[in-house]
Design a protein around this motif. Structure first.
Motif, PDB file in Angstrom:
ATOM      1  N   GLN A   7       7.936  -7.067   1.000  1.00 37.50           N
ATOM      2  CA  GLN A   7       6.886  -6.793   1.974  1.00 37.50           C
ATOM      3  C   GLN A   7       6.841  -5.308   2.312  1.00 37.50           C
ATOM      4  N   ALA A   8       8.034  -4.724   2.500  1.00 41.42           N
ATOM      5  CA  ALA A   8       8.107  -3.304   2.850  1.00 41.42           C
ATOM      6  C   ALA A   8       7.509  -2.433   1.752  1.00 41.42           C
ATOM      7  N   LEU A  15      -0.198   1.630   2.739  1.00 39.92           N
ATOM      8  CA  LEU A  15      -0.391   2.724   3.703  1.00 39.92           C
ATOM      9  C   LEU A  15      -0.520   4.074   2.990  1.00 39.92           C
ATOM     10  N   ALA A  16       0.277   4.265   1.939  1.00 41.52           N
ATOM     11  CA  ALA A  16       0.194   5.516   1.182  1.00 41.52           C
ATOM     12  C   ALA A  16      -1.182   5.664   0.531  1.00 41.52           C
ATOM     13  N   ALA A  22      -7.900   8.695   2.892  1.00 46.16           N
ATOM     14  CA  ALA A  22      -8.380   9.332   4.119  1.00 46.16           C
ATOM     15  C   ALA A  22      -8.287  10.851   4.022  1.00 46.16           C
ATOM     16  N   TRP A  23      -7.286  11.348   3.327  1.00 46.58           N
ATOM     17  CA  TRP A  23      -7.079  12.791   3.200  1.00 46.58           C
ATOM     18  C   TRP A  23      -8.033  13.405   2.179  1.00 46.58           C
ATOM     19  N   GLN A  24      -8.222  12.727   1.044  1.00 44.79           N
ATOM     20  CA  GLN A  24      -8.970  13.324  -0.050  1.00 44.79           C
ATOM     21  C   GLN A  24     -10.469  13.001  -0.034  1.00 44.79           C
ATOM     22  N   ALA A  38      -4.671   7.070 -11.021  1.00 41.98           N
ATOM     23  CA  ALA A  38      -3.459   7.621 -11.626  1.00 41.98           C
ATOM     24  C   ALA A  38      -2.233   6.783 -11.279  1.00 41.98           C
ATOM     25  N   ALA A  39      -2.184   6.297 -10.036  1.00 40.58           N
ATOM     26  CA  ALA A  39      -1.058   5.445  -9.639  1.00 40.58           C
ATOM     27  C   ALA A  39      -1.050   4.145 -10.426  1.00 40.58           C
TER      28      ALA A  39
END
Length: 305
Positions: A7-8, A15-16, A22-24, A38-39
């Motif tokens: 789960q973690a 979240l990543a 949200a950043w890009q 890419a991931a």
């Protein structure tokens, strides 16, 4: 515990991904989507390296070499299954479906034989969710175990299997069929070894293994866990297990193996001397447990009295 760390991992990755988007996204939607792609490509590449290594190691194995189409199909099926199994079923659905042990009236005997489901390395009972639905539909009582601690010795899992076998036997009045995927097949053998020799034969009707490294696996050399090291190719633990077993015991085993198993290779290591060894071509490691042909054949064997 097994499900919590999965789960973690899933939540961290989710979240990543959200943070990256949200950043890009305000800067460049194309760059944001490219990062996610890419991931996923990295995940596919790592899986592809498993298949490439398997293909190389299997050059000296008598199993037929797979075609490129079989390899591509197996890679795609395994990639999809890995996301479903490790991203949903095991972390979040492992306890969603309980064991099914329908009560019997006093003196009554079940009409269908029960089943004990034993998962493999890094897995839990959520792995078997598709099996649970089919077994219940067909009237087979079942118990699906979770082996803990996740990185312990396979010998220490014997008590878990014993408890599950007792529950199914008491619920049906018959010795169950044990189905083990990957490491689960070795755990079943370790459980049988822990029993008194004169009682082991009466405790289980049949053992079906799916991609089990009976002789160890090439990839086991890289493991740092106790059970992972026990599965080293030609290692001391698997050799001792073979020596401790009565010669006649293997006749109770049906062992499925594949020329496209990306975890257990060389392919022949999933065979057990004296067992009913069955090759399925073009099927990957986790895929083997849910391949319609393999699953159908297993269900037929479970129904045999």
């Amino acid at each position: 515990m097994n499900a919590r760390w999965q789960q973690a991992v899933v939540i961290f990755n989710l979240l990543a991904t959200i943070a990256w988007l949200a950043w890009q996204w305000p800067r460049s939607p194309l760059m944001a989507l490219a990062g996610v792609a890419a991931a996923l490509a990295l995940f596919g590449l790592v899986l592809g390296l498993q298949f490439a290594t398997m293909l190389r190691v299997n050059r000296s194995d008598p199993a037929p070499r797979p075609s490129w189409r079989q390899l591509a199909t197996a890679w795609w099926a395994e990639a999809r299954l890995a996301l479903v199994v490790f991203g949903w079923r095991q972390p979040f659905r492992h306890s969603s479906v309980p064991d099914w042990l329908p009560p019997l009236a006093p003196g009554q005997r079940a009409t269908r034989r029960g089943v004990v489901l034993v998962h493999g390395f890094l897995c839990n009972r959520g792995f078997w969710l598709p099996w649970m639905a089919v077994l219940r539909e067909r009237g087979h009582a079942y118990v699906a175990v979770t082996l803990e601690p996740a990185f312990g010795s396979m010998d220490d899992y014997a008590a878990t299997i014993e408890a599950a076998v007792q529950r199914v036997t008491e619920a049906t009045g018959m010795a169950p069929v044990v189905v083990g995927h990957s490491m689960g097949g070795l755990v079943a053998r370790a459980w049988l070894r822990s029993l008194a020799p004169d009682s082991a034969a009466a405790r289980v009707h049949r053992v079906i293994t799916l991609g089990t490294p009976h002789g160890g696996t090439w990839a086991g050399r890289f493991s740092r866990s106790v059970n992972g090291q026990q599965m080293a190719l030609g290692g001391d633990w698997v050799q001792q297990l073979q020596q401790d077993e009565p010669a006649a015991r293997a006749a109770r085993f049906i062992c499925w193996y594949s020329n496209c198993d990306n975890i257990v290779f060389p392919a022949g290591t999933a065979m057990l001397l004296g067992a009913d060894n069955r090759l399925v071509e073009g099927v990957a490691h986790m895929q083997m447990a849910f391949d319609p042909a393999v699953m159908g054949a297993c269900l037929e064997e479970i129904a045999v009295e």
